[in-house]
Design an enzyme around this catalytic site. Structure first.
Site, short mmCIF file in Angstrom:
data_model
loop_
_atom_site.label_atom_id
_atom_site.label_comp_id
_atom_site.label_asym_id
_atom_site.label_seq_id
_atom_site.Cartn_x
_atom_site.Cartn_y
_atom_site.Cartn_z
N HIS A 4 1.84 4.39 -2.86
CA HIS A 4 1.91 5.86 -2.69
C HIS A 4 3.31 6.34 -3.05
O HIS A 4 3.47 7.38 -3.68
CB HIS A 4 1.64 6.24 -1.23
N GLU A 48 -4.93 7.63 -3.40
CA GLU A 48 -5.37 6.36 -2.81
C GLU A 48 -5.54 5.29 -3.89
O GLU A 48 -5.35 4.10 -3.63
CB GLU A 48 -6.68 6.59 -2.03
N HIS A 86 0.84 -1.20 0.00
CA HIS A 86 0.00 0.00 0.00
C HIS A 86 0.88 1.26 0.00
O HIS A 86 0.74 2.13 -0.85
CB HIS A 86 -0.93 -0.01 1.23
N GLU A 87 1.79 1.33 0.95
CA GLU A 87 2.61 2.54 1.06
C GLU A 87 3.59 2.65 -0.11
O GLU A 87 3.87 3.75 -0.58
CB GLU A 87 3.34 2.59 2.41
ZN ZN Z 1 -3.24 5.22 1.58
#
Ligand code: ZN
Length: 501
Positions: free
Chosen positions: A271, A297, A267-268
Site C-alpha cells: 500500500h 488492495e 502487505h502494508e
Molecule cells: Zn490492505
C-alpha cells in the site's frame, strides 16, 4: 475570469480541504500508534471538530460553482488533460454527496458508531443476539442510502459501485465464476494429499527488535522510501498518507512466529509504495489519489502473495534470515516456502491462505446481498453464516465469535466492500503475469534479489495515473487485457500442484 484562474481557485480550495484531512489523518495515526489512554477523550474532540470543518468545506457553494463552470470550459475540452480528470472526478464526488441527504449521512455516522461498539462487545461475549438489532438498523440505513445512489437500479449494485466504480453484482459474479468452480476442487486436492507442509518452521523465538529491523530492511529493499515514510507498530496494521513526502505504514510482530510481521510488513509496504508513487504535483486532487479500494488492495496483495509467497524470494532471503535469526538454520528456503503456502480450511478470514480466502469472501458477499435485498433478516445471520461455511468450506464455527462476528465491516456500514478483496487478488494476478512477461521472469528476478524493477513497473503502469482511469480500464491498460479470474486460478493451481502433487 479565465478558466486557468478558475481552476487555480478550485485547486486552492480542494488542497486546503486535503490539508485539513491530513491533519485529521495525523491525529488518527497517532491514536493508533502512540496515544496514551488519558488522551482518548480529547482526541475524539479534536477529530470531531475537524470533521465538522471538513464537512463545511465539502459543501461550499463556491466550490460547486467552480466545478460546474470549469466542466464546460475549454480547459476541460480534452478529457485526457489532468485538469479535466480532476474536474470530472470532483464533480462525481459532489454529485454523490448531493444525492444523499445530510440527515441520512449524520444518522449513518451515529448509528454505525453505536453499532461498532455493540459489535465489539458482542464479539467479546461471542454471541450475536445483542448485536442483531444494531445490524438491522445499519442495513435499513444502507438500503436508504442505496436508494439515493441507485437511480432506480439495483440497490446492492449501487453500494458495490460506491466502493469500486463500474462494479455490479452481475459483473462480479461473472468475473469470479471460475474461482467459485475451481477453488473448492483445489481445496479438496490439498486436503486429500499425503503431503503436509510443516507450519512449524516459521515458529520459534524471534526477538522483536531483530524482527523490526528485518522488516525495515525488507520494506526498503522493495523500494519503500524511509526519507518519505515511517514504519511503526499497531494492533491493526494500516497505511495512511499524511501528505506528499509522508507515508505511514504500521505492522504487527509476534515473537513466536516470524510470518506475522513478515506478511503484514509486505502487505502494508505494498500500500505504501502505491501511496509514495502517486504524482506529488497532484497531491490532494483526484489525479494524485488511489483510484479504488480494489486497486489499492491489489497492490498490497501483490507484494504479500506474489512476492512474499514465492519460492524465488525465499531463496534470496535465506542467507539474510539465517544471519539475523540463526535458529532457522535447521530448515531450508524450500521448507519456509512450503510452510507459508500451505492450504487448509479455517474459520477466520484474516488468517486464511490464498485459496480458501475467497471462499470466506463469497460467504460474506452472498449474505450481504441477501441482507440488503431483504431476503435475509439480521437475526438469521448466524444460521445463514453457518450454512454458507458448511457449503463452501466444509466447516462450521463453534460460536459467533469465530463465526459471523469476526469482521467489523457491516457494523461500520461497509456493505459491498468485501468483494473488493477478491477483485484486488484478481487484479494482482493479472499485474503479476504482465510484469512477469515484461521483466523477463519474476521468479528469477526475485531469487536474484532484484526487487526494484517490479516496483518501477508498477509505478509506471499503476501509481502515477491516480484516478485518471476507472479500475478495470487501468488494469486493461497496464496488462493489455481486461481482468479475468483465470489468471489467478491458474497460479493457484500451479501452487497446489507443486505443494501437494
Ligand atoms: Zn490492505
Amino acid at each position: 475570469m479565465s478558466p486557468e484562474a478558475l481552476y487555480a481557485e478550485l485547486v486552492t480550495l480542494v488542497r486546503e480541504e486535503a490539508i485539513l484531512g491530513s491533519v485529521a489523518a495525523t491525529l488518527e495515526w497517532d491514536e493508533e500508534t502512540n496515544l496514551p489512554p488519558g488522551g482518548v477523550e480529547n482526541r475524539a474532540r479534536q477529530l470531531a471538530l475537524l470533521a465538522g470543518l471538513l464537512h463545511e468545506r465539502a459543501v461550499d457553494p463556491r466550490r460547486v460553482e467552480l466545478i460546474d463552470e470549469l466542466a464546460g470550459s475549454r480547459l476541460c475540452a480534452d478529457p485526457g488533460r489532468v485538469e479535466a480528470v480532476n474536474v470530472r472526478e470532483l464533480r462525481k464526488a459532489y454529485e454523490r454527496e448531493r444525492k444523499v441527504p445530510r440527515a441520512l449521512v449524520e444518522e449513518l455516522a451515529e448509528i454505525t458508531a453505536v453499532a461498532t461498539a455493540a459489535w465489539a462487545e458482542a464479539r467479546e461475549r461471542r454471541s450475536f443476539a445483542a448485536f442483531a438489532p444494531h445490524l438491522a438498523r445499519v442495513i435499513a440505513l444502507k438500503v436508504a442510502e442505496a436508494r439515493c445512489l441507485s437511480n432506480g437500479g439495483d440497490l446492492y449494485d449501487a453500494l458495490l459501485d460506491d466502493h469500486e466504480e463500474g462494479a455490479s453484482a452481475a459483473r462480479f459474479d461473472e468475473l469470479v465464476a471460475p474461482l467459485r468452480r475451481g477453488l473448492p476442487a483445489l481445496l479438496e486436492r490439498a486436503r486429500g494429499s499425503d503431503h503436509r507442509p510443516d507450519p512449524g518452521v516459521c515458529r520459534g523465538d524471534f526477538p522483536l527488535p531483530a524482527q523490526r529491523e528485518f522488516a525495515s530492511w525488507l520494506a526498503a529493499r522493495i523500494g519503500f522510501d524511509f526519507e518519505r515514510g515511517r514504519l511503526d507498530e499497531s494492533v491493526h496494521p494500516f497505511t495512511t498518507g499524511l501528505g506528499p513526502g509522508d507515508c505511514r505504514i504500521t505492522a504487527r510482530w509476534d515473537a513466536a512466529d516470524l510470518s506475522v510481521g513478515f506478511f503484514t510488513t509486505l502487505h502494508e509496504a505494498g500500500h505504501g509504495l502505491y501511496e509514495q508513487g502517486l504524482d506529488p504535483s497532484q497531491w490532494g486532487l483526484p489525479a494524485g489519489e488511489q483510484v479504488s479500494d480494489g486497486i489499492d488492495e491489489s497492490q498490497s496483495r501483490l507484494w504479500e502473495n506474489l512476492v512474499g509467497r514465492s519460492a524465488g524470494l525465499w531463496r534470496f532471503l535465506w542467507p539474510e534470515l539465517v544471519a539475523r535469526f540463526g535458529c532457522l538454520a535447521g530448515a531450508d528456503a524450500e521448507a519456509v516456502y512450503r510452510a507459508t503456502n500451505r492450504v487448509e480450511t479455517s474459520l477466520i478470514r484474516a488468517r486464511a491462505d490464498e485459496i480458501t480466502y475467497h471462499l470466506h469472501i463469497f460467504v460474506r458477499s452472498d449474505l450481504e446481498r441477501a441482507l440488503l435485498r431483504d431476503e435475509l433478516a439480521a437475526g438469521d445471520v448466524p444460521a445463514a453464516w453457518e450454512a454458507g461455511y458448511r457449503k463452501l468450506l466444509g466447516v462450521a464455527p463453534a460460536d459467533d465469535g469465530e463465526g459471523c462476528l469476526q469482521d467489523g465491516h457491516w457494523a461500520a456500514g461497509l456493505i459491498g466492500y468485501f468483494p473488493t478483496y477478491t477483485l484486488g487478488d484478481v487484479y494482482a494476478a493479472e499485474l503479476g503475469a504482465a510484469a512477469d512477461r515484461d521483466l523477463g521472469g519474476l521468479e528469477r528476478a526475485l531469487a536474484a534479489g532484484e526487487l526494484r524493477p517490479l516496483r518501477d513497473w508498477l509505478a509506471d503502469r499503476i501509481y502515477r495515473h491516480g484516478c485518471r482511469f476507472a479500475p478495470a480500464e487501468l488494469i486493461a491498460r497496464a496488462t493489455g487485457a481486461s481482468p479475468r479470474a483465470e489468471t489467478l486460478l491458474r497460479r493457484l493451481e500451479a501452487r497446489v500442484e507443486r505443494l501437494y502433487g
